[in-house]
Motif scaffolding. Structure first.
Motif, mmCIF file in Angstrom:
data_model
loop_
_atom_site.group_PDB
_atom_site.id
_atom_site.type_symbol
_atom_site.label_atom_id
_atom_site.label_comp_id
_atom_site.label_asym_id
_atom_site.label_seq_id
_atom_site.Cartn_x
_atom_site.Cartn_y
_atom_site.Cartn_z
ATOM 1 N N ALA A 255 75.070 -41.914 -0.523
ATOM 2 C CA ALA A 255 76.156 -42.857 -0.805
ATOM 3 C C ALA A 255 76.656 -43.548 0.463
ATOM 4 O O ALA A 255 77.641 -44.279 0.441
ATOM 5 N N ALA B 167 77.087 -47.598 0.539
ATOM 6 C CA ALA B 167 78.261 -48.133 -0.169
ATOM 7 C C ALA B 167 79.512 -47.973 0.691
ATOM 8 O O ALA B 167 80.349 -48.877 0.772
ATOM 9 N N ALA C 174 71.013 -45.620 -9.020
ATOM 10 C CA ALA C 174 72.412 -45.203 -8.859
ATOM 11 C C ALA C 174 73.015 -45.875 -7.629
ATOM 12 O O ALA C 174 74.149 -46.361 -7.654
ATOM 13 N N SER C 175 72.223 -45.924 -6.556
ATOM 14 C CA SER C 175 72.656 -46.548 -5.308
ATOM 15 C C SER C 175 72.954 -48.036 -5.523
ATOM 16 O O SER C 175 73.970 -48.557 -5.066
ATOM 17 N N GLU D 138 73.659 -49.542 -8.295
ATOM 18 C CA GLU D 138 74.801 -49.702 -9.197
ATOM 19 C C GLU D 138 76.117 -49.512 -8.437
ATOM 20 O O GLU D 138 77.077 -50.253 -8.663
ATOM 21 N N ARG D 139 76.136 -48.529 -7.539
ATOM 22 C CA ARG D 139 77.333 -48.302 -6.710
ATOM 23 C C ARG D 139 77.662 -49.562 -5.906
ATOM 24 O O ARG D 139 78.823 -49.960 -5.787
#
Ligand code: C2E
Ligand code: MG
Ligand code: MG
Ligand code: MG
Length: 276
Positions: free
Chosen positions: A123, A126, A161-162, A164-165
Motif C-alpha cells: 500500500a 497510495a 487492489a493496488s 483500485e486504492r
C-alpha cells in the motif's frame, strides 16, 4: 571441430554474461551515487489534443546524467534500480517532484508519471500519492499514473487492489504502450482506466497504410469508446502519422513532432539527496 566450436561459443556466451553482470554491478553502484549527487532529474513532454492542438498533459520522464557515461536511457537504468531495491525510493521522489512541478503550471495541464510493476506491491504507493498531493496542493484529477500491461503478469489480485486504492484517491490510471506486449481484455474488464496510450508502432504503421495496423487502431479506438476512456497515440514524429491517427479518431497525440522531453527552467522540490 563441432564440439570445439560449441565450447568456444559457450565460453564466449559466458564471458558476455559476466561482462554484463559486472556492468550491472558497476551501474548499481553508480545509481546509489547518483542519488547522493542529484544526478537524477525529470524531463517533461507535451501531450496535445488531436483536434486543435491544445495542451492537455505533460509526461514526466526520468533522466540520469551519468558522470562519465553521459545520459543513460531509463530503459537501461530502471531495471537496475528495480534490482537494487531502489525503485520505491526513486519512484516516490518522481511522484513528489512531478506533483510539485505540475502544481506550479499556470496552464493547468495534467502530469503523467510512469509507475513500475514493483511499485504496485503493498500500500506504499497510495500513501506516497496522498502525501505528494497534500504537500503540493495538486488536484488528484491532474495526476495520471501510467502503467504497462506487464503489471498484470504477477499477482493479479494484489495488482487490482493496488490500482483500485489509487483510483479511489481520484487520480487517473493510464495503460501505457497498449498493444505492444500482452494485451488481455481480462484486466480491462476488471480495472478502471481513464486512458489508453497506443504504442508508437501502430501510428507508424497506420501512416504507411499498413492494413493490419489500421485495423488494430480502429479496434482499439472502438474498444476505448465503448469503455468510455480517452486515447493517446505515442511516438508521433511526422505529420503523416498525426494525420492518420486524427482521421481514425484518436483523442490526443504525443511525440517529437509536438515537443521533445525538456527540463523545466528550475526545479520546485528539494533535490533527492536533501530529502529523507
Ligand atoms: P514511455 O512511458 O512509453 O515513454 C515514452 C518514451 O518514448 C520516452 O522514452 C520518450 O522520450 C519517447 N518518445 C516520445 N516521443 C517520441 C517520438 O516521437 N519518437 C521516439 N522515437 N520516441 C519518443 P524515454 O524517456 O527514454 O523512456 C523510456 C521508458 O522508460 C518510458 O516509456 C517508461 O516506460 C520508462 N520510464 C521513464 N521515466 C520513468 C519513471 O520515472 N519511472 C518508471 N517506472 N519508468 C519510467
Ligand atoms: Mg509512459
Ligand atoms: Mg509509452
Ligand atoms: Mg515505452
Amino acid at each position: 571441430r563441432a564440439k570445439n566450436e560449441g565450447r568456444g561459443g559457450y565460453a564466449f556466451y559466458e564471458q558476455a554474461m559476466f561482462e554484463k553482470a559486472e556492468d550491472m554491478r558497476l551501474l548499481e553502484h553508480d545509481v546509489r551515487q547518483a542519488l547522493a549527487q542529484d544526478a537524477l532529474s525529470l524531463a517533461y513532454q507535451p501531450i496535445v489534443e488531436a483536434q486543435g492542438g491544445r495542451l492537455v498533459a505533460r509526461e514526466a520522464l526520468l533522466r540520469w546524467n551519468h558522470a562519465t557515461r553521459g545520459a543513460i536511457s531509463p530503459e537501461t537504468f530502471i531495471p537496475i534500480i528495480e534490482d537494487a531495491g531502489l525503485i520505491h525510493r526513486i519512484g516516490d521522489w518522481v511522484i513528489r517532484e512531478a506533483c510539485a512541478e505540475a502544481a506550479g503550471w499556470s496552464d493547468g495541464a495534467r502530469v503523467a508519471v510512469n509507475i513500475s510493476a514493483a511499485q504496485l506491491t503493498g500500500a506504499g504507493l497510495a500513501k506516497t500519492v496522498v502525501s505528494a498531493l497534500a504537500t503540493s496542493g495538486l488536484e488528484p484529477s491532474r495526476l495520471e499514473l501510467e502503467v504497462t500491461e506487464t503489471i498484470f503478469l504477477g499477482d493479479d489480485a494484489e495488482t487490482l487492489a493496488s490500482l483500485e486504492r489509487l483510483r479511489a484517491l481520484g487520480v487517473r490510471l493510464v495503460i501505457d504502450d497498449f498493444g505492444k506486449g500482452y494485451s488481455s481484455f481480462g484486466y480491462l474488464a476488471r480495472a478502471h482506466f481513464s486512458k489508453i496510450k497506443i504504442d508508437s508502432m501502430f501510428a507508424r504503421g497506420a501512416a504507411e497504410g499498413d492494413r493490419n495496423c489500421l485495423a488494430i487502431v480502429r479496434a482499439i479506438l472502438a474498444l476505448a469508446d465503448g469503455l468510455g476512456v480517452e486515447t493517446t497515440a505515442e511516438g508521433i514524429e511526422e505529420e503523416a502519422q498525426a494525420a492518420a491517427m486524427r482521421d481514425l479518431g484518436i483523442d490526443q497525440l504525443q511525440g517529437y513532432l509536438f515537443g521533445r522531453p525538456a527540463f523545466p527552467e528550475h526545479s520546485s522540490v528539494a533535490p533527492l539527496a536533501k530529502r529523507a
